[in-house]
Design a protein around this motif. Structure first.
Motif, PDB file in Angstrom:
ATOM      1  N   GLU A  25       0.986  -1.382  -0.029  1.00 11.79           N
ATOM      2  CA  GLU A  25       0.194  -0.016   0.227  1.00 11.79           C
ATOM      3  C   GLU A  25       0.951   1.497  -0.296  1.00 11.79           C
ATOM      4  O   GLU A  25       0.649   2.460  -0.511  1.00 11.79           O
ATOM      5  CB  GLU A  25      -1.193   0.239   1.268  1.00 11.79           C
ATOM      6  CG  GLU A  25      -1.979   1.418   1.553  1.00 11.79           C
ATOM      7  CD  GLU A  25      -2.672   0.890   0.071  1.00 11.79           C
ATOM      8  OE1 GLU A  25      -2.486   2.576  -0.916  1.00 11.79           O
ATOM      9  OE2 GLU A  25      -3.409  -0.320   0.073  1.00 11.79           O
TER      10      GLU A  25
ATOM     11  N   LEU B 203      -2.953   0.969   7.513  1.00 10.59           N
ATOM     12  CA  LEU B 203      -3.853   0.574   6.305  1.00 10.59           C
ATOM     13  C   LEU B 203      -5.363   1.344   6.157  1.00 10.59           C
ATOM     14  O   LEU B 203      -5.335   2.313   4.950  1.00 10.59           O
ATOM     15  CB  LEU B 203      -4.343  -0.903   5.952  1.00 10.59           C
ATOM     16  CG  LEU B 203      -2.931  -2.094   5.661  1.00 10.59           C
ATOM     17  CD1 LEU B 203      -3.548  -2.898   6.347  1.00 10.59           C
ATOM     18  CD2 LEU B 203      -2.520  -1.728   4.032  1.00 10.59           C
TER      19      LEU B 203
ATOM     20  N   ARG C 259      -9.131  -2.175   2.322  1.00 14.63           N
ATOM     21  CA  ARG C 259      -7.258  -3.488   2.398  1.00 14.63           C
ATOM     22  C   ARG C 259      -6.939  -3.914   1.404  1.00 14.63           C
ATOM     23  O   ARG C 259      -6.513  -4.955   1.641  1.00 14.63           O
ATOM     24  CB  ARG C 259      -7.311  -3.940   4.333  1.00 14.63           C
ATOM     25  CG  ARG C 259      -7.928  -3.004   4.874  1.00 14.63           C
ATOM     26  CD  ARG C 259      -7.532  -3.797   6.105  1.00 14.63           C
ATOM     27  NE  ARG C 259      -7.659  -3.053   7.570  1.00 14.63           N
ATOM     28  CZ  ARG C 259      -7.702  -3.251   8.914  1.00 14.63           C
ATOM     29  NH1 ARG C 259      -6.924  -4.529   8.894  1.00 14.63           N
ATOM     30  NH2 ARG C 259      -8.227  -2.553   9.937  1.00 14.63           N
TER      31      ARG C 259
ATOM     32  N   GLN D 102       1.815   2.168  -3.403  1.00  9.24           N
ATOM     33  CA  GLN D 102       0.991   2.225  -4.356  1.00  9.24           C
ATOM     34  C   GLN D 102       0.473   3.912  -3.990  1.00  9.24           C
ATOM     35  O   GLN D 102       0.209   4.423  -4.838  1.00  9.24           O
ATOM     36  CB  GLN D 102      -0.517   1.302  -4.064  1.00  9.24           C
ATOM     37  CG  GLN D 102      -1.613   1.754  -4.695  1.00  9.24           C
ATOM     38  CD  GLN D 102      -1.932   2.088  -6.361  1.00  9.24           C
ATOM     39  OE1 GLN D 102      -1.011   0.557  -6.900  1.00  9.24           O
ATOM     40  NE2 GLN D 102      -1.916   2.858  -7.249  1.00  9.24           N
TER      41      GLN D 102
ATOM     42  N   ALA E 157      -6.030   4.734   4.332  1.00 17.94           N
ATOM     43  CA  ALA E 157      -6.819   4.797   2.144  1.00 17.94           C
ATOM     44  C   ALA E 157      -7.596   6.567   3.211  1.00 17.94           C
ATOM     45  O   ALA E 157      -8.320   6.700   1.822  1.00 17.94           O
ATOM     46  CB  ALA E 157      -8.076   3.230   2.861  1.00 17.94           C
TER      47      ALA E 157
ATOM     48  N   PRO F  27      -4.622  -3.369  -1.526  1.00 22.55           N
ATOM     49  CA  PRO F  27      -3.311  -2.442  -2.453  1.00 22.55           C
ATOM     50  C   PRO F  27      -2.941  -3.075  -3.982  1.00 22.55           C
ATOM     51  O   PRO F  27      -2.361  -2.798  -4.294  1.00 22.55           O
ATOM     52  CB  PRO F  27      -2.077  -2.517  -1.530  1.00 22.55           C
ATOM     53  CG  PRO F  27      -1.927  -3.896  -0.415  1.00 22.55           C
ATOM     54  CD  PRO F  27      -4.074  -3.941  -0.183  1.00 22.55           C
TER      55      PRO F  27
END
Length: 483
Positions: free
Chosen positions: A30, A79, A259, A33, A83, A261
């Motif tokens: 994540e 996480l 959650r 990303q 977001a 990624p």
């Protein structure tokens, strides 16, 4: 992308470590990303490193050893914080269909071929997808230098046939081992029908989806079909997390984001073929249908990969587009300022810049793409889309040239080989137009864990797919595609 178990003390039970789902295994992905999105995650990354978390996830996708409860709790918290970070890329990379369609301009659809021609074309597409996937299976997860070294050691460089072991240097084989799950079924001399692969399982699911729900299916229908038909252990990355989210009571489209990624990886793209095949000459309708499937597990560029593929295949299934026209149709349904659109254009341009007549001409294209996109994970959709477009362009749609170039470029070799084979198979027009060295070992037999379909023939699949093809409406009906 397989499930693994941590190493335990001799005599002790090994703790189950299912890959792609544990929070502590997802934070590094994540964070990567977030960097691609332009989100400012520096503070979260520092907290994760200070706690002992890994910020550079490896190729396997899972951390070894038993879980640390405190680290797992922190991972879940981070996480959720990641977001909530503002995402600058959403301005040019929307996920909503209406927002995507707002980038399109009017265009007319192409004709639909007659039923006999379409069925032959679809059988070639099914066979092409299988052959391209099978070519790439043994070298999946290997680095580019390993693929090249193995091919040269066995006299198969540039690749022109299935990989084999004749003449292979044992030291080289030890340094670059074949994919352990594929060696027994996908190397030359071992092939006896098409072995199971998720790159074929998902087109089978799409076929069942249309047979059960018709072309008006919803994303919720896709979710129910997965839960009813798809074994959880046959899912990977974004699909596995969407599956987990469904079991946790999360509904689409939130299944794609929670959650997860891997939401911009290649998974949705490998599910899109049937939507293109059953909309011959109608790229826009194919793309819209692919969007409904893709948004169960993917967002933004992950969705665009599916729409691009479906539209390109629809153009090719209509029988009037060459490979360049098909790629243009694929680009037409993708927001022009998105990373995926830029990658496809980069791949096409790189292919045009290199000669096609020299043995290593495409290797120079691949080197350029790895320099430009090598910072991505090897399963991310962006680098793979660039490579796919480059391979098809450089081969000018030739079947053997397309799948061999796609696989020789590394990254997600079986997925790229499969999609290249699907499109090039459509362009070839019939199974008889595909070289027997690719199709004969398939034995007209496909293995799968999808219920009721194990051992099905490609000719049967073609007939069932053709029966689902949308009839040709008025030839003057306007459509929409990107400028």
């Amino acid at each position: 992308m397989t499930t693994t178990a941590a190493v335990a003390r001799p005599g002790a039970a090994a703790p189950l470590r299912v890959t792609w789902v544990q929070p502590e295994d997802l934070v590094g992905h994540e964070l990567r990303q977030a960097a691609e999105d332009g989100r400012d995650a520096a503070g979260i990354a520092r907290r994760w490193r200070a706690a002992g978390g890994a910020t550079a996830p490896g190729r396997a996708g899972a951390s070894p050893g038993p879980a640390d409860p405190a680290l797992r709790t922190l991972a879940g918290t981070l996480l959720d914080e990641l977001a909530l970070l503002p995402c600058p890329s959403e301005r040019d990379e929307p996920t909503g269909l209406t927002d995507i369609q707002a980038t399109w301009a009017p265009v007319r659809r192409g004709p639909r071929p007659d039923d006999r021609a379409l069925t032959a074309r679809l059988e070639a597409a099914w066979l092409g997808r299988a052959a391209g996937c099978l070519l790439g299976k043994p070298v999946e997860k290997l680095p580019l230098r390993g693929i090249r070294a193995l091919a040269r050691s066995t006299g198969n460089w540039p690749p022109s046939a299935y990989f084999g072991e004749t003449g292979l240097d044992p030291a080289l084989a030890a340094r670059y081992p074949w994919n352990r799950r594929s060696r027994a079924t996908s190397l030359a001399g071992n092939i006896d029908g098409m072995p199971e692969d998720d790159d074929l399982n998902y087109p089978l699911l799409a076929l069942l989806l249309l047979e059960r729900h018709g072309h008006g299916f919803t994303t919720a229908d896709v979710a129910r079909l997965w839960l009813d038909t798809l074994p959880a252990g046959r899912t990977f990355t974004a699909e596995r997390l969407a599956y987990r989210n469904l079991l946790d009571g999360i509904e689409p489209p939130h299944t794609a984001r929670h959650r997860n990624p891997f939401r911009e990886w290649i998974g949705a793209q490998i599910r899109a073929d049937v939507f293109g095949w059953t909309h011959p000459g109608d790229p826009v309708a194919a793309a819209a249908q692919a969007w409904r499937d893709a948004t169960l597990s993917h967002t933004a560029n992950g969705v665009y990969g599916a729409m691009f593929t479906a539209a390109a295949l629809a153009a090719a299934a209509g029988g009037t587009a060459d490979v360049h026209g098909a790629l243009e149709a694929g680009l037409a349904v993708v927001p022009a300022r998105s990373r995926l659109a830029r990658a496809v254009r980069t791949g096409i341009a790189a292919a045009h810049d290199e000669p096609t007549g020299t043995p290593d001409g495409f290797a120079a294209v691949v080197d350029r793409l790895h320099t430009a996109y090598g910072h991505h994970h090897w399963v991310h959709v962006v680098p793979n889309a660039a490579l796919l477009a480059a391979a098809l362009t450089h081969a000018d749609g030739d079947f053997s040239g397309s799948i061999c170039r796609a696989v020789s470029g590394g990254w997600d070799t079986d997925s790229n080989g499969a999609t290249a084979g699907s499109l090039a198979g459509l362009l070839a027009g019939s199974p008889r137009a595909l070289p027997a060295r690719w199709t004969a070992p398939l034995r007209n037999r496909l293995a799968t864990s999808i219920g009721g379909l194990d051992g099905i023939g490609f000719d049967t699949l073609a007939a069932r797919t053709a029966a689902l093809a949308v009839p040709d409406p008025s030839p003057d009906r306007p459509e929409a595609s990107a400028p």
